[in-house]
Scaffold this active site. Sequence first.
Site, short mmCIF file in Angstrom:
data_model
loop_
_atom_site.label_atom_id
_atom_site.label_comp_id
_atom_site.label_asym_id
_atom_site.label_seq_id
_atom_site.Cartn_x
_atom_site.Cartn_y
_atom_site.Cartn_z
N PRO A 168 -24.94 -41.74 21.32
CA PRO A 168 -24.30 -42.65 20.37
C PRO A 168 -23.49 -43.72 21.10
O PRO A 168 -22.85 -43.45 22.11
CB PRO A 168 -23.38 -41.71 19.57
CG PRO A 168 -24.00 -40.36 19.70
CD PRO A 168 -24.59 -40.33 21.08
N GLU A 169 -23.53 -44.94 20.58
CA GLU A 169 -22.80 -46.04 21.19
C GLU A 169 -21.50 -46.28 20.45
O GLU A 169 -21.19 -45.62 19.46
CB GLU A 169 -23.69 -47.27 21.25
CG GLU A 169 -25.02 -46.99 21.95
CD GLU A 169 -25.74 -48.23 22.43
OE1 GLU A 169 -25.10 -49.27 22.64
OE2 GLU A 169 -26.98 -48.14 22.62
N LYS A 213 -16.56 -44.32 23.42
CA LYS A 213 -17.49 -43.32 22.88
C LYS A 213 -16.81 -41.98 22.60
O LYS A 213 -17.47 -40.99 22.35
CB LYS A 213 -18.66 -43.13 23.84
CG LYS A 213 -19.48 -44.40 24.05
CD LYS A 213 -20.64 -44.15 24.98
CE LYS A 213 -21.42 -45.43 25.24
NZ LYS A 213 -22.59 -45.21 26.10
#
Length: 300
Positions: free
Chosen positions: A2-3, A55
Amino acid sequence: MPEGDTIFRAARTLHTALAGQVVTRFETQYAQIARVHHDAPITGRTVERVTARGKHLLMAFSGVGGRQSAADDQSRRLRVDGPMVLRTHMLMSGSWHIYRTGEPWQRSPVSARIVVGTAGFVAVAFAVPVAEFVEAAAMEDAPALARLGPDVLAADFDVDRAVARLAVSTRPTVAEALLDQTAVAGIGNVYKSELLFLATLWPFTPPADVPVASWLRLLRNARTLLQANVVDPRETGVVTYRGMRRTTGRSNPAERLYVYGRQGEPCRTCGTPIQFRHHGEHNRSTYWCPTCQPAPSAAP
């Protein structure tokens, strides 16, 4: 992985559901976290806020207050009795889900690593590989957070400081430098390829060879694109991206990205087939257009 925009949206959703609510259920498979819960239970505390830092997802809990402890263990207990922050990082496989109390989960409970329940909602961290409690007063000194570079989505994002860090990066390529969270936090693999395309930069350029103007363009585009992908529909009245990350601004889902994931497909600007390469310490994938992002004549 995930960014930054994904973590930002997750934090916002969790905050909306949980902030101000008293924890009625807390479970975890991690011994270190369970130990804190045993010494000074998380149940009974209030979820104060849920935020994102690059993140990392940060869930802040109030202190419990007024707890009496055995003399030989008092100093340690007093620390964990105070406000605490649960820091989690998704890496490649983790995700947070939010459900109304009693609602069926979409994934098996076997993969649930942390469960935080209130009267109305249950937040579940599935397959989250990194999790720890940090004292709220010491959060800024926590090693995982202290070494982060400026957060692209932070209200006080310092673009000049981020450029200064990137310009002296020891990573072999500009593509790898953009993924270095100690230089700038929040950019992931998808945005890396998209940003380099928009800046017309060959991804394998050494950081020292990237002009300051190009670094500025990369980071300003990064902030613009990430912000566009975390727009709160409650603020605009319009759901623009419907959960699908976009960099092109086009409404057709098949045209939402410029180069990422498009190996062999025609460049949206010039028609040249998009190229692809695995490289770097973690063998990450990079996509680029060899015409729009030409290599120096002597480059391989």
